[in-house]
Design a protein around this motif. Structure first.
Motif, PDB file in Angstrom:
ATOM      1  N   ASN A  40       0.815  -1.212   0.000  1.00 64.72           N
ATOM      2  CA  ASN A  40       0.000   0.000   0.000  1.00 64.72           C
ATOM      3  C   ASN A  40       0.851   1.265   0.000  1.00 64.72           C
ATOM      4  OD1 ASN A  40      -2.685   1.368   0.280  1.00 64.72           O
ATOM      5  ND2 ASN A  40      -1.789   2.056   2.206  1.00 64.72           N
ATOM      6  N   THR A  41       1.848   1.318   0.877  1.00 59.30           N
ATOM      7  CA  THR A  41       2.658   2.532   0.998  1.00 59.30           C
ATOM      8  C   THR A  41       3.510   2.776  -0.242  1.00 59.30           C
ATOM      9  OG1 THR A  41       2.740   2.356   3.412  1.00 59.30           O
ATOM     10  CG2 THR A  41       4.417   3.711   2.363  1.00 59.30           C
ATOM     11  N   VAL A  42       4.202   1.740  -0.729  1.00 54.22           N
ATOM     12  CA  VAL A  42       5.061   1.940  -1.904  1.00 54.22           C
ATOM     13  C   VAL A  42       4.220   2.247  -3.139  1.00 54.22           C
ATOM     14  CG1 VAL A  42       6.958   0.550  -1.020  1.00 54.22           C
ATOM     15  CG2 VAL A  42       5.179  -0.549  -2.368  1.00 54.22           C
ATOM     16  N   ASP A  43       3.052   1.633  -3.228  1.00 56.59           N
ATOM     17  CA  ASP A  43       2.142   1.911  -4.339  1.00 56.59           C
ATOM     18  C   ASP A  43       1.708   3.371  -4.309  1.00 56.59           C
ATOM     19  OD1 ASP A  43       0.001   1.492  -6.378  1.00 56.59           O
ATOM     20  OD2 ASP A  43      -1.295   1.752  -4.634  1.00 56.59           O
ATOM     21  N   ALA A  44       1.255   3.822  -3.153  1.00 56.77           N
ATOM     22  CA  ALA A  44       0.785   5.204  -3.030  1.00 56.77           C
ATOM     23  C   ALA A  44       1.908   6.199  -3.284  1.00 56.77           C
ATOM     24  CB  ALA A  44       0.170   5.429  -1.656  1.00 56.77           C
ATOM     25  N   ASP A  45       3.101   5.903  -2.774  1.00 53.69           N
ATOM     26  CA  ASP A  45       4.228   6.830  -2.946  1.00 53.69           C
ATOM     27  C   ASP A  45       4.572   7.031  -4.413  1.00 53.69           C
ATOM     28  OD1 ASP A  45       4.442   7.215  -0.241  1.00 53.69           O
ATOM     29  OD2 ASP A  45       6.160   5.877   0.044  1.00 53.69           O
ATOM     30  N   GLU A  46       4.591   5.943  -5.186  1.00 50.51           N
ATOM     31  CA  GLU A  46       4.902   6.062  -6.609  1.00 50.51           C
ATOM     32  C   GLU A  46       3.817   6.840  -7.356  1.00 50.51           C
ATOM     33  OE1 GLU A  46       7.645   4.780  -8.692  1.00 50.51           O
ATOM     34  OE2 GLU A  46       8.452   5.052  -6.672  1.00 50.51           O
ATOM     35  N   SER A  47       2.557   6.601  -6.985  1.00 46.82           N
ATOM     36  CA  SER A  47       1.453   7.322  -7.623  1.00 46.82           C
ATOM     37  C   SER A  47       1.503   8.802  -7.288  1.00 46.82           C
ATOM     38  CB  SER A  47       0.118   6.716  -7.188  1.00 46.82           C
ATOM     39  OG  SER A  47       0.004   5.371  -7.607  1.00 46.82           O
ATOM     40  N   LEU A  48       1.799   9.109  -6.030  1.00 42.15           N
ATOM     41  CA  LEU A  48       1.923  10.509  -5.621  1.00 42.15           C
ATOM     42  C   LEU A  48       3.042  11.203  -6.401  1.00 42.15           C
ATOM     43  CD1 LEU A  48       1.540  10.029  -1.759  1.00 42.15           C
ATOM     44  CD2 LEU A  48      -0.049  11.290  -3.219  1.00 42.15           C
TER      45      LEU A  48
END
Length: 232
Positions: A40-48
């Motif tokens: 969840n965190t790495v996914d969100a960070d890349e999208s951000l």
């Protein structure tokens, strides 16, 4: 899983299988991610990071609005889209997930303006509503090629001008073949297959492609495709 060159076209069986599967899934972050909550965190960070690059060069009339496709309980909207857009619409065929989105998103739910309890293949846009961004993440495996083209054509009609864009973030196979998940009926397409679909939508062009970093080993690679209108 099984490999095949194409995506199943028997609409009734193809769509009913995924609907049945997701009815059994818990309306939680873990359920949305198939138990892989550690992404969840790495996914969100890349999208951000992607949105920062795109929006650093773009301006929109206010309020800006985003359509979150295959939204589930609003995971992407909560952790990513709410940081950049004034208004959010959720497109999700599972009504239980939409009901849970209010609790899950918390204060971020105040940005939600409309809920579409529809699959992408059935999507009917609201009249006179335009979107700065249309975000599709881990959902295109549940729509067949023909309906996917039709859906993208609808998206092209409801993007704001100028600077509206589409982000498609999903699994991509390592070969030229599509891979069918026998459990939920979803299809992972190859990069070539996705680009072939995009090319059928005359109004859109691929502006850039970014690979998601730091995904667990053994999972499909994940890519983010940014599409914009050709006349921009």
């Amino acid at each position: 899983m099984s490999a095949d060159k194409g995506v199943p076209t028997e609409n009734e069986n193809f769509y009913s299988k995924s609907k049945f599967y997701w009815r059994q899934v818990e309306a939680s972050c873990s359920g949305m991610l198939g138990g892989f909550t550690n992404v969840n965190t790495v996914d969100a960070d890349e999208s951000l990071g992607l949105l920062k690059k795109i929006l650093g060069q773009a301006t929109f009339d206010t309020p800006s609005r985003v359509l979150d496709c295959g939204a589930g309980i609003g995971r992407v909207s909560k952790y990513v889209l709410s940081h950049f857009f004034d208004e959010i619409d959720l497109l999700e065929q599972n009504e239980l997930f939409l009901q849970q989105s209010k609790n899950f998103m918390g204060e971020k739910y105040s940005k939600v303006k409309h809920l579409f309890a529809q699959g992408m293949q059935d999507f009917q846009p609201l009249p006179d509503v335009k979107y700065s961004c249309i975000w599709l993440q881990w959902c295109i495996g549940y729509i067949n090629d023909a309906d996917f083209v039709i859906f993208l054509e609808k998206c092209a009609q409801i993007l704001t001008k100028p600077n509206g864009f589409i982000v498609i973030k999903d699994n991509v196979t390592r070969t030229d073949e599509c891979v069918v998940d026998e459990e939920d009926g979803s299809v992972a397409r190859s990069d070539e297959a996705l680009r072939t679909i995009f090319a059928q939508v005359g109004q859109l062009q691929v502006k850039c492609v970014v690979k998601q970093k730091k995904m667990p080993k053994g999972l499909f690679p994940v890519k983010m495709y940014v599409l914009k209108l050709k006349d921009e």
